[in-house]
Design a protein around this motif. Structure first.
Motif, PDB file in Angstrom:
ATOM      1  N   GLN A 176      -5.485  -5.063  -2.702  1.00  0.00           N
ATOM      2  CA  GLN A 176      -4.313  -5.327  -1.879  1.00  0.00           C
ATOM      3  C   GLN A 176      -4.562  -5.064  -0.397  1.00  0.00           C
ATOM      4  O   GLN A 176      -3.685  -5.301   0.425  1.00  0.00           O
ATOM      5  N   LEU A 177      -5.762  -4.584  -0.061  1.00  0.00           N
ATOM      6  CA  LEU A 177      -6.081  -4.278   1.340  1.00  0.00           C
ATOM      7  C   LEU A 177      -7.343  -4.975   1.832  1.00  0.00           C
ATOM      8  O   LEU A 177      -7.419  -5.325   3.017  1.00  0.00           O
ATOM      9  N   LYS A 178      -8.316  -5.180   0.957  1.00  0.00           N
ATOM     10  CA  LYS A 178      -9.628  -5.672   1.372  1.00  0.00           C
ATOM     11  C   LYS A 178      -9.532  -7.003   2.125  1.00  0.00           C
ATOM     12  O   LYS A 178      -9.079  -8.009   1.590  1.00  0.00           O
ATOM     13  N   GLY A 179      -9.945  -6.989   3.387  1.00  0.00           N
ATOM     14  CA  GLY A 179      -9.975  -8.195   4.200  1.00  0.00           C
ATOM     15  C   GLY A 179      -8.631  -8.698   4.658  1.00  0.00           C
ATOM     16  O   GLY A 179      -8.533  -9.796   5.218  1.00  0.00           O
ATOM     17  N   LYS A 180      -7.558  -7.929   4.436  1.00  0.00           N
ATOM     18  CA  LYS A 180      -6.214  -8.418   4.765  1.00  0.00           C
ATOM     19  C   LYS A 180      -5.613  -7.775   6.006  1.00  0.00           C
ATOM     20  O   LYS A 180      -4.552  -8.197   6.460  1.00  0.00           O
ATOM     21  N   VAL A 181      -6.245  -6.721   6.535  1.00  0.00           N
ATOM     22  CA  VAL A 181      -5.719  -6.031   7.721  1.00  0.00           C
ATOM     23  C   VAL A 181      -6.737  -6.185   8.840  1.00  0.00           C
ATOM     24  O   VAL A 181      -7.828  -5.600   8.770  1.00  0.00           O
ATOM     25  N   PRO A 182      -6.437  -6.957   9.889  1.00  0.00           N
ATOM     26  CA  PRO A 182      -7.429  -7.285  10.924  1.00  0.00           C
ATOM     27  C   PRO A 182      -8.062  -6.066  11.582  1.00  0.00           C
ATOM     28  O   PRO A 182      -9.253  -6.082  11.896  1.00  0.00           O
ATOM     29  N   ALA A 285     -14.982  -9.969 -18.201  1.00  0.00           N
ATOM     30  CA  ALA A 285     -14.459 -11.048 -17.366  1.00  0.00           C
ATOM     31  C   ALA A 285     -14.410 -10.583 -15.918  1.00  0.00           C
ATOM     32  O   ALA A 285     -14.224  -9.400 -15.643  1.00  0.00           O
ATOM     33  N   PRO A 286     -14.601 -11.507 -14.966  1.00  0.00           N
ATOM     34  CA  PRO A 286     -14.505 -11.125 -13.552  1.00  0.00           C
ATOM     35  C   PRO A 286     -13.069 -10.794 -13.175  1.00  0.00           C
ATOM     36  O   PRO A 286     -12.121 -11.375 -13.706  1.00  0.00           O
ATOM     37  N   ALA A 287     -12.891  -9.822 -12.264  1.00  0.00           N
ATOM     38  CA  ALA A 287     -11.559  -9.457 -11.761  1.00  0.00           C
ATOM     39  C   ALA A 287     -11.190 -10.361 -10.590  1.00  0.00           C
ATOM     40  O   ALA A 287     -11.960 -11.237 -10.190  1.00  0.00           O
ATOM     41  N   ALA A 288      -9.989 -10.136 -10.022  1.00  0.00           N
ATOM     42  CA  ALA A 288      -9.570 -10.902  -8.844  1.00  0.00           C
ATOM     43  C   ALA A 288     -10.552 -10.678  -7.703  1.00  0.00           C
ATOM     44  O   ALA A 288     -10.863 -11.582  -6.941  1.00  0.00           O
ATOM     45  N   ASP A 289     -11.047  -9.447  -7.583  1.00  0.00           N
ATOM     46  CA  ASP A 289     -12.109  -9.130  -6.631  1.00  0.00           C
ATOM     47  C   ASP A 289     -13.433  -9.545  -7.272  1.00  0.00           C
ATOM     48  O   ASP A 289     -13.820  -9.020  -8.308  1.00  0.00           O
ATOM     49  N   PRO A 290     -14.171 -10.519  -6.693  1.00  0.00           N
ATOM     50  CA  PRO A 290     -15.388 -11.029  -7.338  1.00  0.00           C
ATOM     51  C   PRO A 290     -16.486  -9.986  -7.510  1.00  0.00           C
ATOM     52  O   PRO A 290     -17.434 -10.211  -8.261  1.00  0.00           O
TER      53      PRO A 290
END
Length: 433
Positions: A176-182, A285-290
């Motif tokens: 929910q945070l990775k790569g989403k907050v500049p 199985a892969p998660a939403a985070d690859p």
């Protein structure tokens, strides 16, 4: 009466402003409900759609003939953070129960103040006890705040204790945070080099040759009588000195053997706290985070039959190599959220010392039974902790290595099962995590 209003939330605290914006991103606020200023000038205006929580406030204003269009203002970052959590229905962020709620307040206070030595020490103590600072079950409001406050320190290469470094890396990779907050870019976390995991074995200096002074004196025949007697005396002293050196060498060797035995006993006791089991991955199985895999692992009836484990092996170990694989799993870790999914253990994987990108699962022999405990010499009678604490786990993890020939070891103690040793096929030397 149409229940709608404009509420302006602003703070003069710059770190508070960043915490609030990060919190809003974590909560997944949609644009028509919360609009956040992008200039980061210590102001967080929010435009609220009709919301039941405003009804009492607006009714009060109407009763006192205050125009409903008048702005309602909040200024304290802590108050604003709680408000954002509530209007986005993320009530778990505020803590479950009185103890977690109090801890959320404490962490917010620490994050909104300068992170000095005592504050860092207190946060490190919490990080050593729990996956997250505010709860074992997932991030809380206090975790988000501390992560934002820590970011400039970690990004600026300021020394941060190991527990907090682990916590920071866990938070920055949260889905929910990775790569989403500049203003919170990912920071590279250095890992110890493989030689640090296994200190070199002590070496012994070769015994020095005898100087032979006594023999030289005894054999010197320049004088007769008294000189001969003196030579005989010196020869006897030389024999005594030689015997004394042999005794000292024997005592030194015995002391060294005793110290090595005590060290192995301490090592066996340390690794005995960690419950490692043979497991088989029934599905992966892969998660939403690859970078993450979510695996269902059979671990036997004594450990609950099947456990869900989240591992950061995506892109490192092929998916087809995961499904059906026989693995070694740590089963007495505290259950917690990892990458948005609950994880109930840790799959051990080796890294090649010569190629850090080469990862191989720690593999039990084919005849090993699912659910049997992986043992170490001297630890056979040690009962593992029900839940192993981080302060006991961390020293063990630092000494997990792949020794010569690809054998999995804790220091010098080999991973053993009823059918033989565990290995990392294809790796000669490396580390295990």
């Amino acid at each position: 009466v149409r229940m709608a209003a404009v509420m302006t939330l602003q703070t003069t605290d710059s770190i508070g402003s960043k915490i609030l914006e990060t919190l809003a991103v974590y909560c997944g606020s949609v644009p028509d409900k919360i609009k956040i200023a992008s200039d980061h000038k210590n102001q967080i205006p929010l435009l609220l759609a009709p919301d039941p929580s405003l009804q009492k406030e607006l009714k009060s204003r109407l009763a006192s003939k205050v125009p409903p269009s008048e702005t309602v203002s909040l200024n304290q970052p802590r108050t604003i953070a709680r408000y954002i959590s509530r209007i986005t229905n993320n009530l778990s962020l505020l803590g479950n129960g009185p103890l977690e709620e109090a801890l959320v307040d404490e962490l917010l206070s620490i994050a909104l103040s300068p992170l000095d030595g005592p504050a860092i020490a207190k946060l490190e103590a919490l990080a050593q006890k729990s996956t997250y600072l505010g709860s074992q079950k997932g991030p809380r409001l206090g975790d988000v705040a501390v992560y934002v406050a820590l970011h400039p320190l970690v990004a600026g290469k300021t020394a941060v204790p190991p527990g907090l470094t682990r916590f920071f890396d866990l938070m920055q990779h949260h889905h929910q945070l990775k790569g989403k907050v500049p203003f919170l870019p990912l920071v590279g976390i250095p890992l110890p080099d493989s030689p640090l995991f296994c200190p070199p074995a002590p070496t012994t200096k070769p015994a020095q040759a005898s100087s032979g002074k006594s023999g030289k004196k005894g054999g010197d025949a320049k004088a007769a009588g008294a000189a001969a007697a003196a030579g005989s005396s010196e020869g006897n002293k030389g024999k005594k000195a030689g015997k004394s050196k042999a005794d000292k060498a024997a005592k030194k060797a015995a002391k060294k053997a005793k110290l090595e035995a005590e060290a192995k006993a301490r090592a066996a006791k340390a690794v005995g706290h960690v419950d490692m089991r043979v497991g088989r991955i029934s599905s992966c199985a892969p998660a939403a985070d690859p970078s993450l895999y979510i695996s269902q692992v059979q671990v036997g009836e004594a450990c609950g039959n099947t456990r869900q484990v989240v591992s950061r092996l995506g892109g490192l170990v092929p998916l087809e190599a995961m499904s059906g694989a026989l693995v070694v799993l740590i089963v007495n870790l505290p259950e917690g959220e990892f990458g948005g999914a609950m994880s109930q253990g840790r799959i051990l994987c080796g890294t090649d010392a010569a190629d850090a990108k080469k990862k191989v699962l720690v593999t039990p022999p084919s005849g090993a039974k699912v659910g049997e405990r992986v043992m170490f010499d001297g630890a056979e009678d040690i009962v593992a902790d029900k839940i192993v604490k981080d302060k006991k786990l961390r020293p063990v993890m630092k000494k997990l290595v792949v020794s010569g020939g690809g054998v999995a070891c804790f220091g010098e103690l080999v991973f053993k099962t009823s059918s033989g040793n565990c290995t990392c096929p294809g790796i000669e030397k490396g580390t295990i995590a």
